[in-house]
Design an enzyme around this catalytic site. Structure first.
Site, PDB file in Angstrom:
ATOM      1  N   GLY A  33      28.709 -38.868  -1.059  1.00 38.52           N
ATOM      2  CA  GLY A  33      28.898 -40.093  -1.771  1.00 38.52           C
ATOM      3  C   GLY A  33      28.734 -40.896   0.139  1.00 38.52           C
ATOM      4  O   GLY A  33      29.416 -40.653   1.039  1.00 38.52           O
ATOM      5  N   ARG A  36      35.111 -44.497   1.007  1.00 38.75           N
ATOM      6  CA  ARG A  36      35.515 -45.035  -0.103  1.00 38.75           C
ATOM      7  C   ARG A  36      34.165 -44.982  -1.008  1.00 38.75           C
ATOM      8  O   ARG A  36      34.621 -46.020  -2.027  1.00 38.75           O
ATOM      9  CB  ARG A  36      36.279 -46.045   0.683  1.00 38.75           C
ATOM     10  CG  ARG A  36      36.411 -46.659   1.655  1.00 38.75           C
ATOM     11  CD  ARG A  36      38.189 -45.650   1.614  1.00 38.75           C
ATOM     12  NE  ARG A  36      39.229 -45.893   2.774  1.00 38.75           N
ATOM     13  CZ  ARG A  36      40.555 -45.285   2.984  1.00 38.75           C
ATOM     14  NH1 ARG A  36      40.762 -44.389   1.434  1.00 38.75           N
ATOM     15  NH2 ARG A  36      41.423 -45.038   3.724  1.00 38.75           N
ATOM     16  N   SER A  37      33.997 -43.956  -1.458  1.00 41.35           N
ATOM     17  CA  SER A  37      32.558 -44.533  -2.481  1.00 41.35           C
ATOM     18  C   SER A  37      33.296 -43.937  -4.071  1.00 41.35           C
ATOM     19  O   SER A  37      33.063 -44.441  -5.248  1.00 41.35           O
ATOM     20  CB  SER A  37      31.669 -44.106  -2.530  1.00 41.35           C
ATOM     21  OG  SER A  37      31.369 -42.258  -2.117  1.00 41.35           O
ATOM     22  N   GLY A  38      34.531 -42.898  -3.187  1.00 38.26           N
ATOM     23  CA  GLY A  38      35.160 -42.142  -4.935  1.00 38.26           C
ATOM     24  C   GLY A  38      34.917 -40.781  -4.856  1.00 38.26           C
ATOM     25  O   GLY A  38      35.180 -40.384  -6.408  1.00 38.26           O
ATOM     26  N   SER A  40      36.005 -38.438  -3.269  1.00 39.95           N
ATOM     27  CA  SER A  40      36.788 -37.596  -3.621  1.00 39.95           C
ATOM     28  C   SER A  40      37.409 -37.344  -4.636  1.00 39.95           C
ATOM     29  O   SER A  40      37.675 -36.578  -5.230  1.00 39.95           O
ATOM     30  CB  SER A  40      37.658 -37.557  -1.996  1.00 39.95           C
ATOM     31  OG  SER A  40      37.015 -36.565  -1.526  1.00 39.95           O
ATOM     32  N   ALA A  57      40.417 -27.415   2.951  1.00 40.27           N
ATOM     33  CA  ALA A  57      40.368 -28.627   4.009  1.00 40.27           C
ATOM     34  C   ALA A  57      40.095 -28.148   4.931  1.00 40.27           C
ATOM     35  O   ALA A  57      40.562 -27.645   5.853  1.00 40.27           O
ATOM     36  CB  ALA A  57      41.639 -29.524   3.834  1.00 40.27           C
ATOM     37  N   HIS A  76      45.341 -38.192  -0.043  1.00 47.28           N
ATOM     38  CA  HIS A  76      44.606 -36.883  -0.444  1.00 47.28           C
ATOM     39  C   HIS A  76      45.701 -35.433  -0.976  1.00 47.28           C
ATOM     40  O   HIS A  76      45.562 -35.474  -2.080  1.00 47.28           O
ATOM     41  CB  HIS A  76      43.301 -36.151   0.676  1.00 47.28           C
ATOM     42  CG  HIS A  76      42.851 -36.919   0.308  1.00 47.28           C
ATOM     43  ND1 HIS A  76      40.969 -35.804  -0.067  1.00 47.28           N
ATOM     44  CD2 HIS A  76      42.202 -38.041   0.935  1.00 47.28           C
ATOM     45  CE1 HIS A  76      40.457 -36.585   0.479  1.00 47.28           C
ATOM     46  NE2 HIS A  76      40.529 -37.971   0.668  1.00 47.28           N
ATOM     47  N   ARG A  80      46.676 -34.207  -5.047  1.00 50.81           N
ATOM     48  CA  ARG A  80      46.513 -32.434  -5.684  1.00 50.81           C
ATOM     49  C   ARG A  80      47.306 -32.237  -6.578  1.00 50.81           C
ATOM     50  O   ARG A  80      49.107 -32.534  -6.649  1.00 50.81           O
ATOM     51  CB  ARG A  80      46.061 -31.432  -5.013  1.00 50.81           C
ATOM     52  CG  ARG A  80      45.041 -32.103  -3.639  1.00 50.81           C
ATOM     53  CD  ARG A  80      45.319 -31.304  -2.961  1.00 50.81           C
ATOM     54  NE  ARG A  80      44.769 -31.634  -1.576  1.00 50.81           N
ATOM     55  CZ  ARG A  80      44.415 -31.674  -0.362  1.00 50.81           C
ATOM     56  NH1 ARG A  80      46.263 -30.335   0.507  1.00 50.81           N
ATOM     57  NH2 ARG A  80      44.212 -32.288   1.363  1.00 50.81           N
TER      58      ARG A  80
END
Length: 206
Positions: A33, A36-38, A40, A57, A76, A80
């Site tokens: 992606g 900021r496409s989503g 993750s 990471a 992020h 989690r």
């Protein structure tokens, strides 16, 4: 029962537990992606079905010198679940080979940026191409032989303009080639665009 037999029995029982717990024990998924496409968030939801996940990471750790990056890392981390374990490393090959729980690698783009720095690509240090090839092939071999479910997030960089500086072109070209190799060795490849997910089919032979 001999000690060797006991060790073998324990090994096979552990393997059976992994298979029972995680289903398709070798499933490998690549999620691509743009910024900021989503991608993750989708990857996190994708692996959330597993009772335990190791979040890998490989990007730079947060630093007070870069508050924007530190804010991204903090966001992020906040998403989690508490039962996930985080591993910060650039040695993805060793992490894959030693894994006993499902892995979420986020992301290959930040990993590649650090690897390019480590092998001397930005300064054009003699032999950097060979060192880079060795690192990439080691990772790809480990990805191909992974024995736990693995989801990797990566940037799709092939749709923008050609970067106007050499380091940007190196990053774009190497990551594009890496994504292609990882996709070829994956069970599923997903593309996230503006928060919408598209499953990609067979790769083109052209």
């Amino acid at each position: 029962m001999t000690k060797l037999t006991q060790r073998l029995a324990a090994f096979f029982e552990a393997a059976a537990r992994v298979l029972r717990q995680y289903g398709r024990a070798r499933e490998k998924v690549l999620i691509l992606g743009g910024v900021r496409s989503g991608k993750s968030r989708h990857a996190e939801r994708f692996v959330a079905r597993h009772p335990e996940v190791v979040y890998v990471a490989p990007g730079l750790p947060p630093s007070p010198d870069d508050p924007e990056w530190a804010a991204r890392v903090a966001a992020h981390r906040a998403r989690r679940p508490e039962n996930w374990r985080t591993v910060e490393t650039t040695d993805l090959a060793a992490t894959l080979r030693g894994a006993s729980r499902p892995l979420l690698i986020d992301c290959l783009g930040t990993w590649l940026s650090r690897v390019l720095d480590e092998v001397g690509a930005w300064t054009q240090t003699e032999g950097w191409e060979l060192r880079l090839d060795e690192r990439l092939e080691d990772f790809l071999s480990a990805w191909d032989s992974a024995h736990v479910p693995v989801v990797a997030v990566s940037n799709e960089v092939g749709s923008g303009v050609v970067p106007g500086f050499a380091s940007g072109r190196v990053f774009r070209d190497v990551l594009g080639a890496l994504n292609t190799r990882v996709a070829a060795a994956s069970d599923r490849v997903l593309l996230v665009v503006a928060g919408r997910v598209v499953e990609l089919g067979e790769r083109s032979e052209s």
